[in-house]
Design an enzyme around this catalytic site. Structure first.
Site, PDB file in Angstrom:
ATOM      1  N   GLU A  65       0.837  -1.202   0.000  1.00 43.25           N
ATOM      2  CA  GLU A  65       0.000   0.000   0.000  1.00 43.25           C
ATOM      3  C   GLU A  65       0.871   1.251   0.000  1.00 43.25           C
ATOM      4  O   GLU A  65       1.882   1.317   0.714  1.00 43.25           O
ATOM      5  CB  GLU A  65      -0.908   0.031   1.235  1.00 43.25           C
ATOM      6  CG  GLU A  65      -2.214  -0.722   1.043  1.00 43.25           C
ATOM      7  CD  GLU A  65      -2.146  -2.122   1.600  1.00 43.25           C
ATOM      8  OE1 GLU A  65      -1.041  -2.718   1.578  1.00 43.25           O
ATOM      9  OE2 GLU A  65      -3.187  -2.616   2.072  1.00 43.25           O
ATOM     10  N   THR A 235      -8.196   0.817 -19.909  1.00 43.47           N
ATOM     11  CA  THR A 235      -7.842  -0.532 -19.499  1.00 43.47           C
ATOM     12  C   THR A 235      -6.563  -0.904 -20.250  1.00 43.47           C
ATOM     13  O   THR A 235      -6.138  -0.189 -21.159  1.00 43.47           O
ATOM     14  CB  THR A 235      -8.956  -1.540 -19.860  1.00 43.47           C
ATOM     15  OG1 THR A 235      -9.259  -1.398 -21.243  1.00 43.47           O
ATOM     16  CG2 THR A 235     -10.196  -1.306 -19.031  1.00 43.47           C
ATOM     17  N   LYS A 238      -7.592  -4.476 -23.713  1.00 47.71           N
ATOM     18  CA  LYS A 238      -8.386  -4.471 -24.955  1.00 47.71           C
ATOM     19  C   LYS A 238      -7.415  -4.340 -26.131  1.00 47.71           C
ATOM     20  O   LYS A 238      -6.585  -5.216 -26.318  1.00 47.71           O
ATOM     21  CB  LYS A 238      -9.435  -3.361 -24.893  1.00 47.71           C
ATOM     22  CG  LYS A 238     -10.435  -3.570 -23.744  1.00 47.71           C
ATOM     23  CD  LYS A 238     -11.560  -2.559 -23.771  1.00 47.71           C
ATOM     24  CE  LYS A 238     -12.608  -2.863 -22.724  1.00 47.71           C
ATOM     25  NZ  LYS A 238     -12.351  -2.217 -21.426  1.00 47.71           N
TER      26      LYS A 238
HETATM   27  N1  DSN Z   1     -17.199  -4.592 -20.865  1.00 45.04           N
HETATM   28  C1  DSN Z   1     -16.372  -3.765 -21.711  1.00 45.04           C
HETATM   29  C2  DSN Z   1     -16.765  -3.814 -23.125  1.00 45.04           C
HETATM   30  O1  DSN Z   1     -17.200  -4.868 -23.559  1.00 45.04           O
HETATM   31  O2  DSN Z   1     -16.633  -2.845 -23.833  1.00 45.04           O
HETATM   32  C3  DSN Z   1     -16.296  -2.386 -21.230  1.00 45.04           C
HETATM   33  O3  DSN Z   1     -16.013  -2.371 -19.867  1.00 45.04           O
END
Ligand code: DSN
Length: 440
Positions: A65, A235, A238
Site C-alpha cells: 500500500e 484498461t 483491450k
Molecule cells: N465490458 C467492456 C466492453 O465490452 O466494452 C467495457 O467495460
C-alpha cells in the site's frame, strides 16, 4: 490421473493439476474454447505469452500500500522499481504528465477520476450508454449514476456520430463539472479537441475514457487525447493487449488527487504482478511490431465492415475509424440477441449491443458489436477477415447451411492457431498438458 498431495510438503511443490484437476481441466477447456472459436468481442484480446508469465509471478505475494518510495510495508524495494518502471513507461508512451498504474480495472479508473475531481451530487455530462458510452459513465444502477447527477449527450440521428453542437448546448444548459468522452461502442474517432473547446467554454474538467482504443493511440492510429484532457483513463487488456487491468493519466495539477483517490480512497494493496505485466505491456506497445499489429487491427476492421456490407448487412456510420464496428439489425428480421446466438452456431463469438435510438432493451438489442483485436492477434489477415464477414452475412440468411459455415470457421481457426507454442494451458505450465488431456 492427478495424485492429490497428502502432506504439507507435497502441497508446497504441487502443481494446479495435482491440487485441483477440476479447475485445471476447466482452464484447459477455456483455452480450447478460445482456440476453436472466432473471437470478435471488441473488448477482448489474446494477451501476449509474456503477460501470462508476469501475471502468474511472485510479486502477487507482496503487500505494498502506498506508492514507490512511500509504502506502508517493508520489503518494497523491488516492487517500487516495478511500479516506477510502469509509471515511467505509461507516461512516455502517451506523453502524459502523470500516471497512476494501480487501478485494478477500467471501472476503478473512472471511479478514481470522479473521486479526484467531483463531490457526490456534482454533474457529469457523458455519452449515453445506448449511443456507445459505458456503464461507469452514469448508468443509474452503477455507482456513477447513484453518486452523481448525470446528463447524457448522444449521437445525431442522421449521422450516428457525436453531435458536438448538442454537447455544447447541453454543457451550457447543465454546467457540468466534468465532461466524459469516449466509450465502449463508438466506432468513430473521439475528437478531443472539440470536447476541449466545449469543456473550456463551460469551465468543466474533461475526461477521455480511451479503454477501447488505447492500443491505436499508442500506435499513432488514433489521435492521442492526453494533451486535450485533464484526465485520460484506460484498461490495458483491450486493443492494448496487456493484462486485465487499468491506469489513469492526468495533468500534474491533478496528480495528488488521483493518487489519493486510488489509494487510500478506493483500493488497498496494488496487484504487483499485474503492475509488472503492465510495465512490460507499455514497453511492447512502444515497439514497431506492436505498430504493425495495430495497423493490421485497423485494416481488418475496415475489411470486415466492407465484407458485411457486401453481404447485405447495415454497418452503423458506414464503417469504422477504430477496431470496432456495429452491425445495425433494425432493418433486418434479427434482434441482436438472435444474431449473437446464430453466429455462435457457426463458431463466431460476439455480443449483442444496443444501437443509438434502439427501441429494444439491452438484453435483446438491435445491434451486434464486432471488433478485430483478438482475431488479428492470432494472425488473421484481410483475406481471413473477408471470409469471416461472408460467414456472418451468410449465417443470417434464411435457410443458411449452418454446418457448412461452421466448417469454414473451423478451417480459419486451424489455419491461424492460437498460442501455438504452448505445451499446456499456459505459456510456462509444467503440467498443463495433463490438464488439457483431462479437460478434453
Ligand atoms: N465490458 C467492456 C466492453 O465490452 O466494452 C467495457 O467495460
Amino acid at each position: 490421473m492427478a495424485v492429490a498431495p497428502s502432506t504439507f510438503e507435497d502441497l508446497r511443490v504441487a502443481t494446479l493439476h495435482d491440487v485441483d484437476p477440476e479447475v485445471a481441466a476447466l482452464i484447459g477447456r477455456e483455452l480450447e474454447r478460445q482456440r476453436g472459436e472466432i473471437e470478435l468481442i471488441a473488448s477482448e484480446n489474446f494477451t501476449w505469452p509474456a503477460m501470462l508469465e508476469a501475471v502468474g509471478s511472485v510479486p502477487t505475494n507482496k503487500y505494498s500500500e502506498g506508492y514507490p518510495g512511500r509504502r506502508y510495508y517493508g520489503g518494497c524495494e523491488v516492487v517500487d522499481e516495478i511500479e516506477q518502471l510502469a509509471i515511467d513507461r505509461a507516461r512516455a508512451l502517451f506523453d502524459a504528465e502523470h500516471a497512476n498504474v494501480q487501478p485494478h480495472a477500467g471501472a476503478q479508473t473512472n471511479m478514481a477520476v470522479y473521486f479526484a475531481c467531483l463531490e457526490p451530487g456534482d454533474t457529469i455530462l457523458s455519452l449515453e450508454l445506448s449511443h456507445g458510452g459505458h456503464l461507469t459513465h452514469g448508468l443509474k444502477v452503477n455507482f456513477s449514476g447513484r453518486l452523481y447527477t448525470i446528463v447524457h449527450y448522444g449521437v445525431s440521428r442522421e449521422t450516428n456520430r457525436v453531435d458536438y453542437d448538442d454537447v455544447l448546448r447541453l454543457a451550457k444548459e447543465h454546467r457540468p463539472k466534468l465532461i466524459v468522452c469516449g466509450g465502449s461502442a463508438y466506432p468513430r474517432t473521439v475528437e478531443t479537441p472539440r470536447f476541449r473547446e466545449i469543456a473550456q467554454e463551460v469551465g468543466a474538467y474533461l475526461l477521455c475514457d480511451m479503454a477501447h482504443f488505447a492500443g491505436l493511440v499508442a500506435a499513432g492510429l488514433h489521435p492521442n487525447p492526453v494533451a486535450d484532457c485533464d484526465f485520460v483513463t484506460s484498461t490495458t487488456h483491450k486493443t492494448l493487449a496487456g493484462p486485465r487491468s487499468g491506469f489513469v493519466l492526468c495533468k500534474e495539477e491533478h496528480a495528488q488527487a488521483v493518487d489519493r483517490a486510488v489509494f487510500p480512497g478506493m483500493q488497498g494493496g496494488p496487484l504487483n504482478h499485474v503492475i509488472a505485466a503492465k510495465a512490460a505491456c507499455f514497453r511492447i506497445a512502444a515497439s514497431e511490431p506492436f505498430r504493425e499489429y495495430q495497423s493490421q487491427v485497423r485494416a481488418n476492421a475496415d475489411v470486415l465492415a466492407e465484407a458485411l456490407q457486401n453481404g447485405g448487412l447495415e454497418v452503423l456510420t458506414g464503417g469504422t475509424d477504430t477496431h470496432l464496428l456495429l452491425v445495425d439489425l433494425r432493418t433486418s428480421e434479427w434482434t441482436g440477441k438472435e444474431a449473437e446466438e446464430r453466429i455462435a452456431e457457426v463458431g463466431i463469438t460476439a455480443n449483442r449491443n444496443t444501437v443509438p435510438f434502439d427501441e429494444r432493451p439491452p438484453t435483446v438489442a438491435s445491434g451486434l458489436r464486432l471488433g478485430t483485436p483478438a482475431v488479428t492477434m492470432r494472425g488473421f489477415d484481410e483475406d481471413d477477415v473477408r471470409e469471416v464477414g461472408a460467414i456472418i452475412a451468410e449465417s443470417l440468411r434464411p435457410g443458411a447451411d449452418l454446418e457448412a459455415l461452421a466448417v469454414r470457421s473451423a478451417t480459419l481457426c486451424r489455419r491461424r492457431p492460437l498460442y501455438p507454442g504452448f505445451r499446456g494451458y499456459c505459456a510456462f505450465s509444467h503440467d498443463g498438458e495433463k490438464a488439457l488431456e483431462s479437460g478434453s
